[in-house]
Design a protein around this motif. Structure first.
Motif, PDB file in Angstrom:
ATOM      1  N   VAL A 275       0.824  -1.210   0.000  1.00 55.21           N
ATOM      2  CA  VAL A 275       0.000   0.000   0.000  1.00 55.21           C
ATOM      3  C   VAL A 275       0.857   1.258   0.000  1.00 55.21           C
ATOM      4  O   VAL A 275       0.700   2.144  -0.849  1.00 55.21           O
ATOM      5  CB  VAL A 275      -0.949  -0.005   1.217  1.00 55.21           C
ATOM      6  N   ILE A 276       1.783   1.355   0.954  1.00 59.23           N
ATOM      7  CA  ILE A 276       2.596   2.564   1.086  1.00 59.23           C
ATOM      8  C   ILE A 276       3.436   2.789  -0.164  1.00 59.23           C
ATOM      9  O   ILE A 276       3.545   3.923  -0.668  1.00 59.23           O
ATOM     10  CB  ILE A 276       3.492   2.471   2.329  1.00 59.23           C
ATOM     11  N   GLN A 277       4.017   1.734  -0.690  1.00 58.57           N
ATOM     12  CA  GLN A 277       4.896   1.873  -1.850  1.00 58.57           C
ATOM     13  C   GLN A 277       4.127   2.357  -3.085  1.00 58.57           C
ATOM     14  O   GLN A 277       4.603   3.231  -3.822  1.00 58.57           O
ATOM     15  CB  GLN A 277       5.592   0.540  -2.155  1.00 58.57           C
ATOM     16  N   LEU A 278       2.925   1.834  -3.294  1.00 53.34           N
ATOM     17  CA  LEU A 278       2.128   2.261  -4.453  1.00 53.34           C
ATOM     18  C   LEU A 278       1.600   3.668  -4.269  1.00 53.34           C
ATOM     19  O   LEU A 278       1.494   4.435  -5.238  1.00 53.34           O
ATOM     20  CB  LEU A 278       0.985   1.274  -4.686  1.00 53.34           C
ATOM     21  N   LEU A 279       1.271   4.042  -3.046  1.00 51.27           N
ATOM     22  CA  LEU A 279       0.854   5.420  -2.806  1.00 51.27           C
ATOM     23  C   LEU A 279       2.015   6.388  -3.032  1.00 51.27           C
ATOM     24  O   LEU A 279       1.818   7.516  -3.507  1.00 51.27           O
ATOM     25  CB  LEU A 279       0.314   5.565  -1.387  1.00 51.27           C
ATOM     26  N   LEU A 280       3.229   5.966  -2.689  1.00 50.83           N
ATOM     27  CA  LEU A 280       4.400   6.781  -2.974  1.00 50.83           C
ATOM     28  C   LEU A 280       4.615   6.938  -4.474  1.00 50.83           C
ATOM     29  O   LEU A 280       4.982   8.014  -4.952  1.00 50.83           O
ATOM     30  CB  LEU A 280       5.645   6.170  -2.326  1.00 50.83           C
TER      31      LEU A 280
ATOM     32  N   ALA B 153       2.250   6.910  -6.774  1.00 44.77           N
ATOM     33  CA  ALA B 153       1.251   7.874  -7.234  1.00 44.77           C
ATOM     34  C   ALA B 153       1.635   9.296  -6.838  1.00 44.77           C
ATOM     35  O   ALA B 153       1.505  10.239  -7.634  1.00 44.77           O
ATOM     36  CB  ALA B 153      -0.122   7.517  -6.669  1.00 44.77           C
ATOM     37  N   SER B 154       2.129   9.461  -5.614  1.00 45.29           N
ATOM     38  CA  SER B 154       2.511  10.801  -5.147  1.00 45.29           C
ATOM     39  C   SER B 154       3.657  11.372  -5.977  1.00 45.29           C
ATOM     40  O   SER B 154       3.662  12.565  -6.315  1.00 45.29           O
ATOM     41  CB  SER B 154       2.908  10.739  -3.668  1.00 45.29           C
ATOM     42  N   ILE B 155       4.626  10.531  -6.299  1.00 43.22           N
ATOM     43  CA  ILE B 155       5.767  11.000  -7.104  1.00 43.22           C
ATOM     44  C   ILE B 155       5.302  11.488  -8.465  1.00 43.22           C
ATOM     45  O   ILE B 155       5.718  12.548  -8.955  1.00 43.22           O
ATOM     46  CB  ILE B 155       6.814   9.873  -7.246  1.00 43.22           C
TER      47      ILE B 155
ATOM     48  N   TYR C 236       2.272  12.540  -9.300  1.00 38.28           N
ATOM     49  CA  TYR C 236       1.503  13.779  -9.139  1.00 38.28           C
ATOM     50  C   TYR C 236       2.443  14.977  -8.974  1.00 38.28           C
ATOM     51  O   TYR C 236       2.208  16.044  -9.559  1.00 38.28           O
ATOM     52  CB  TYR C 236       0.572  13.676  -7.925  1.00 38.28           C
ATOM     53  N   ILE C 237       3.499  14.813  -8.201  1.00 35.44           N
ATOM     54  CA  ILE C 237       4.456  15.906  -8.006  1.00 35.44           C
ATOM     55  C   ILE C 237       5.141  16.257  -9.323  1.00 35.44           C
ATOM     56  O   ILE C 237       5.352  17.438  -9.647  1.00 35.44           O
ATOM     57  CB  ILE C 237       5.485  15.519  -6.924  1.00 35.44           C
ATOM     58  N   VAL C 238       5.500  15.250 -10.105  1.00 34.27           N
ATOM     59  CA  VAL C 238       6.145  15.505 -11.399  1.00 34.27           C
ATOM     60  C   VAL C 238       5.214  16.289 -12.322  1.00 34.27           C
ATOM     61  O   VAL C 238       5.616  17.283 -12.951  1.00 34.27           O
ATOM     62  CB  VAL C 238       6.562  14.171 -12.050  1.00 34.27           C
ATOM     63  N   MET C 239       3.957  15.866 -12.411  1.00 35.13           N
ATOM     64  CA  MET C 239       3.018  16.555 -13.298  1.00 35.13           C
ATOM     65  C   MET C 239       2.727  17.974 -12.824  1.00 35.13           C
ATOM     66  O   MET C 239       2.628  18.911 -13.636  1.00 35.13           O
ATOM     67  CB  MET C 239       1.721  15.736 -13.398  1.00 35.13           C
ATOM     68  N   VAL C 240       2.612  18.167 -11.512  1.00 38.14           N
ATOM     69  CA  VAL C 240       2.374  19.510 -10.980  1.00 38.14           C
ATOM     70  C   VAL C 240       3.574  20.404 -11.235  1.00 38.14           C
ATOM     71  O   VAL C 240       3.432  21.591 -11.560  1.00 38.14           O
ATOM     72  CB  VAL C 240       2.058  19.433  -9.472  1.00 38.14           C
ATOM     73  N   THR C 241       4.776  19.850 -11.133  1.00 40.18           N
ATOM     74  CA  THR C 241       5.988  20.631 -11.407  1.00 40.18           C
ATOM     75  C   THR C 241       6.022  21.098 -12.852  1.00 40.18           C
ATOM     76  O   THR C 241       6.349  22.262 -13.137  1.00 40.18           O
ATOM     77  CB  THR C 241       7.239  19.791 -11.099  1.00 40.18           C
TER      78      THR C 241
END
Length: 305
Positions: A261-266, A268-270, A272-277
């Motif tokens: 769970v934690i690894q897959l959420l990480l 997704a978060s990475i 999202y951060i790339v696209m927002v950047t």
């Protein structure tokens, strides 16, 4: 006795009335040691926090790297980008129409626009997603039926309102209400004299709006619109409740099988951060383009614009 010409320097000293540029000193802001010390402390704390995350074996970074470019994750990224682009495009067009209706002299148009904005800003987006996804419970068939002429254009609602279609409808209606206010405020920021000058030159209202008012209003419209795009990108994660294969739902499908769970959420978060950047960088370039006539050249060079 003839008058002597005025000089900036008298007896080897600069004149008090007109000082020479050689004697003008640059005024520097005073250094605040407390602020400097606070900044250093914050930097040290953030660095230690990041290092602790990087060396923490419980995060299992090799697993994060393994799923970072997983095919399902990449498909989810594509769907997230598509949802954001389509919804923002349609929402901006509908928002522009609503903004013009709200600025129209006709009361009926203003009431319709105000009622639309009031309603779709008030209903939560999650509720709209669930409503449109379950529209078949209210209207099993959607279409046009004219018995007198033998016309029957009806479609099954479940076949028409797919998860992707329901997401586009919900996101578009939700975003258009906000874009209407953003565009309206941008139009109102332009001096009324611009419109009056266009009328004096016999320029049609449509041409005046598209060629004179809107180009000047873009300086005000672009920054909040960029924020709305970034917000929309992250808001698309709500479509996972209707089983649409976006980035978050793709990660959920994977960790429902391997329990990482934690690894897959990480992962997704990475992403999202790339696209927002990337979107933030694009927004800064667009703002610089439309702000050229308002920001001095020297200031633009200092801030990298």
């Amino acid at each position: 006795m003839s008058a002597q010409p005025e000089s900036n320097i008298q007896n080897g000293e600069p004149s008090r009335d007109a000082p020479s540029q050689a004697y003008v000193k640059k005024v520097l802001p005073p250094r605040n040691r407390k602020t400097t010390i606070f900044g250093v402390l914050v930097t040290i704390i953030v660095t230690l926090f990041l290092v602790s995350i990087a060396v923490n074996e419980n995060f299992r970074w090799p697993i994060v790297a393994e799923y970072l470019f997983h095919p399902n994750i990449l498909i989810g990224i594509g769907n997230t980008i598509a949802l954001t682009a389509i919804s923002m495009f349609l929402g901006t067009i509908l928002g522009a129409i609503l903004a013009l209706m709200k600025l129209a002299p006709t009361k009926t148009l203003r009431w319709i626009s105000e009622g639309y904005v009031w309603f779709f800003r008030g209903v939560p987006l999650l509720v709209q997603l669930l409503f449109w996804y379950n529209l078949a419970a209210l209207f099993p068939q959607i279409g046009l039926v004219l018995p007198d002429v033998g016309l029957d254009l009806t479609l099954n609602t479940n076949a028409l309102i797919t998860p992707f279609t329901a997401a586009i409808i919900s996101l578009t209606l939700h975003e258009s209400a906000y874009m209407a206010e953003i565009i309206r405020s941008g139009i109102l920021s332009v001096n009324k004299g611009q419109k009056e000058a266009a009328e004096a030159l016999a320029i049609t209202p449509f041409r005046a709006m598209t060629r004179i008012v809107l180009p000047q209003a873009m300086r005000i419209i672009i920054p909040p619109t960029g924020n709305q795009i970034i917000s929309m990108l992250k808001t698309t994660s709500l479509v996972s409740v209707i089983a649409l294969n976006d980035l978050l739902y793709s990660a959920q499908i994977i960790y429902s099988v391997n329990y990482r769970v934690i690894q897959l959420l990480l992962v997704a978060s990475i992403w999202y951060i790339v696209m927002v950047t990337v979107l933030t960088w694009v927004q800064s370039k667009v703002e610089s383009h439309y702000g050229k006539g308002y920001v001095p050249r020297k200031v633009r060079k200092k801030i990298g614009r």
